[in-house]
Design an enzyme around this catalytic site. Structure first.
Site, PDB file in Angstrom:
ATOM      1  N   LYS A  53     -12.206  -1.368   0.840  1.00 50.51           N
ATOM      2  CA  LYS A  53     -11.437  -0.506  -0.054  1.00 50.51           C
ATOM      3  C   LYS A  53     -12.218  -0.336  -1.362  1.00 50.51           C
ATOM      4  O   LYS A  53     -13.175   0.415  -1.391  1.00 50.51           O
ATOM      5  CB  LYS A  53     -10.030  -1.059  -0.218  1.00 50.51           C
ATOM      6  CG  LYS A  53      -9.261  -0.837   1.092  1.00 50.51           C
ATOM      7  CD  LYS A  53      -7.879  -1.379   1.150  1.00 50.51           C
ATOM      8  CE  LYS A  53      -7.252  -0.971   2.470  1.00 50.51           C
ATOM      9  NZ  LYS A  53      -6.467  -2.015   3.104  1.00 50.51           N
TER      10      LYS A  53
ATOM     11  N   HIS B  76      -5.501  -4.350  -1.464  1.00 43.95           N
ATOM     12  CA  HIS B  76      -5.427  -3.236  -2.418  1.00 43.95           C
ATOM     13  C   HIS B  76      -5.501  -3.695  -3.876  1.00 43.95           C
ATOM     14  O   HIS B  76      -5.399  -2.868  -4.787  1.00 43.95           O
ATOM     15  CB  HIS B  76      -4.141  -2.432  -2.208  1.00 43.95           C
ATOM     16  CG  HIS B  76      -4.203  -1.505  -1.029  1.00 43.95           C
ATOM     17  ND1 HIS B  76      -4.764  -0.251  -1.096  1.00 43.95           N
ATOM     18  CD2 HIS B  76      -3.803  -1.664   0.247  1.00 43.95           C
ATOM     19  CE1 HIS B  76      -4.691   0.332   0.092  1.00 43.95           C
ATOM     20  NE2 HIS B  76      -4.107  -0.501   0.926  1.00 43.95           N
TER      21      HIS B  76
ATOM     22  N   SER C   3       0.801  -1.225   0.000  1.00 40.17           N
ATOM     23  CA  SER C   3       0.000   0.000   0.000  1.00 40.17           C
ATOM     24  C   SER C   3       0.829   1.268   0.000  1.00 40.17           C
ATOM     25  O   SER C   3       0.328   2.316  -0.388  1.00 40.17           O
ATOM     26  CB  SER C   3      -0.939  -0.004   1.200  1.00 40.17           C
ATOM     27  OG  SER C   3      -0.190  -0.013   2.396  1.00 40.17           O
TER      28      SER C   3
HETATM   29  C1  LIG Z   1      -6.320  -2.315   4.547  1.00 35.35           C
HETATM   30  C2  LIG Z   1      -5.684  -3.634   4.694  1.00 35.35           C
HETATM   31  C3  LIG Z   1      -6.186  -4.574   5.593  1.00 35.35           C
HETATM   32  C4  LIG Z   1      -7.312  -4.250   6.541  1.00 35.35           C
HETATM   33  O1  LIG Z   1      -8.527  -4.230   5.897  1.00 35.35           O
HETATM   34  P1  LIG Z   1      -9.830  -3.769   6.697  1.00 35.35           P
HETATM   35  O2  LIG Z   1     -10.935  -4.414   5.988  1.00 35.35           O
HETATM   36  O3  LIG Z   1      -9.861  -2.283   6.636  1.00 35.35           O
HETATM   37  O4  LIG Z   1      -9.675  -4.266   8.096  1.00 35.35           O
HETATM   38  C5  LIG Z   1      -5.603  -5.811   5.643  1.00 35.35           C
HETATM   39  N1  LIG Z   1      -4.557  -6.123   4.852  1.00 35.35           N
HETATM   40  C6  LIG Z   1      -4.024  -5.242   3.979  1.00 35.35           C
HETATM   41  C7  LIG Z   1      -2.878  -5.639   3.123  1.00 35.35           C
HETATM   42  C8  LIG Z   1      -4.573  -3.964   3.882  1.00 35.35           C
HETATM   43  O5  LIG Z   1      -4.060  -3.082   3.021  1.00 35.35           O
END
Ligand SMILES: *Cc1c(COP(=O)(O)O)cnc(C)c1O
Length: 395
Positions: A241, A210, A182
């Site tokens: 996301k 992502h 990310s």
């Molecule tokens: C954002 C993210 C998460 C967490 O996701 P949520 O649904 O917001 O808890 C987990 N793993 C990765 C790689 C992320 O980028």
């Protein structure tokens, strides 16, 4: 008065002095290309709302309709009070979308990792983990009690070295990687990682938070991007996301999914996603399956923004996804850049140590299908103005 919590005041003061204290902005509007941030209208370059689904009329409508029939909360854990057919529908749809045989949903991507990792490896086993993996992978790995061995970021040679040296010491081993990282927007070489995991008989898990809704045909994710259907044992995803809602998903081998229904602790001991969340996610799948329009727009927006930034002389790092880091170097410069952008009506956060290494501070621009070309042009103009003012690009 007791002083047993005085250390917290001390720690908070230290954070403020080190410039590491998090001040969270207040939003007075729905997610979209533009936001009301601390009372001021600003262009949104911060959110993970890749496809603009967080405020999409189809998702809102589906959520309202489902609430008419099912109400709001699931009112207990699924294994005790039963599970709504709505949740099963979402799981079937997610599995079909990803071209795998099963999926199970969780309250978030974070809890999906906390559920899955300890269910698959334990204290006698090993986790071989990319050194830049997400915090929820790190926490899930610690919770499992397995030995955690890190390999150099996206370095398949180093992964192979670790397995050659250590594989024989553990009955079970699992390789875990983020799909898209990310902070830099780079993609894990999952096809090569898969080959190595085959050679050494290790479980392969990818966290595609992502990549979902972004990579692959019509946003089907990293497994589709590399054509690895049926080969990746465990694919973690988030519905918070690109999907624009909230929730987590584990897709992949149906045996893993069945095992998580029996042994995934956040499944067994915490209530499920709420009704409007689930219905909105089903509608998100409808939107994604009907057309690739939003995913295509996301990528064309990202290509346009990146190439214009590069023409101006900005360093946009190593990204091969819509995540666009604007590399600035030291954290104070990145912070000042972010403040100046906000003056220009652009909301874009600076990211510094410890989230990224020292000397690699940046502004991270999150491009979305919600942006129209004039929005992107407004953002580009602000970067030009601030970049010249602060001497980052030639004026
Ligand atoms: C954002 C993210 C998460 C967490 O996701 P949520 O649904 O917001 O808890 C987990 N793993 C990765 C790689 C992320 O980028």
């Amino acid at each position: 008065m007791s002083t047993k919590l005085a250390w917290i005041d001390e720690e908070l003061k230290n954070l403020k002095e080190a410039g590491l204290y998090n001040t969270i902005r207040t939003l007075g509007s729905a997610q979209g290309a533009w936001l009301v941030v601390d009372g001021k209208r600003a262009l949104n370059f911060c959110s993970n709302n890749y496809l603009g689904l967080a405020n999409h009329p189809r998702l809102l409508q589906a959520a309202r309709q489902a609430m008419e029939k099912y109400g709001l909360g699931p009112a207990a854990v699924r294994s005790i009070a039963g599970t709504m057919d709505l949740h099963l529908e979402l799981e079937e749809r997610l599995a079909r979308f990803k071209g795998v045989q099963g999926s199970i949903t969780f309250q978030s991507g974070f809890t999906a990792n906390l559920a899955t990792i300890p269910a698959l490896v334990g204290k006698d086993d090993a986790i071989i983990s990319d050194e830049l993996n997400h915090a929820s992978i790190i926490d899930g790995s610690r919770l499992s009690g397995a030995k955690i061995i890190r390999y150099a970021h996206c370095d398949v040679g180093d992964l192979r070295r670790v397995l050659q040296e250590q594989r024989a010491n553990y009955p079970r081993a699992m390789v875990i990687t983020d799909g898209v990282f990310s902070m830099d927007g780079d993609i894990a070489p999952l096809d090569q990682i898969y080959q190595v995991t085959q050679e050494f008989e290790v479980i392969l898990m990818v966290d595609d938070a992502h990549g979902e809704g972004v990579l692959g045909h019509g946003g089907r994710g990293i497994v589709d991007h590399f054509g690895l259907h049926g080969k990746v044992d465990v694919e973690i995803g988030t519905l918070s996301k690109a999907f624009g809602v909230v929730g987590g998903v584990v897709a992949g081998n149906p045996v893993v999914v069945e095992w998580l229904r029996q042994r995934g602790r956040p499944f067994l001991f915490s209530s499920a996603m709420t009704v409007p969340d689930v219905a909105a996610c089903v509608a998100a799948l409808d939107v994604l399956e009907e057309s690739t329009e939003l995913v295509d727009k996301l990528w064309s927006n990202a290509r346009y923004f990146k190439s214009e930034m590069q023409k101006m002389g900005f360093d946009t790092g190593l990204s091969s996804t819509p995540i666009t880091p604007v590399m600035l170097g030291e954290a104070p410069l990145a912070q000042e850049f972010s403040r100046e952008l906000f003056e220009q009506g652009v909301f874009a956060m600076s990211i510094g140590f410890p989230t990224v290494p020292r000397g690699k501070a940046r502004i991270r621009v999150m491009i979305s299908a919600a942006h129209e070309t004039p929005d992107l042009d407004h953002g580009l103009q602000a970067f030009r103005t601030v970049g010249k003012k602060l001497g980052v690009i030639a004026g």
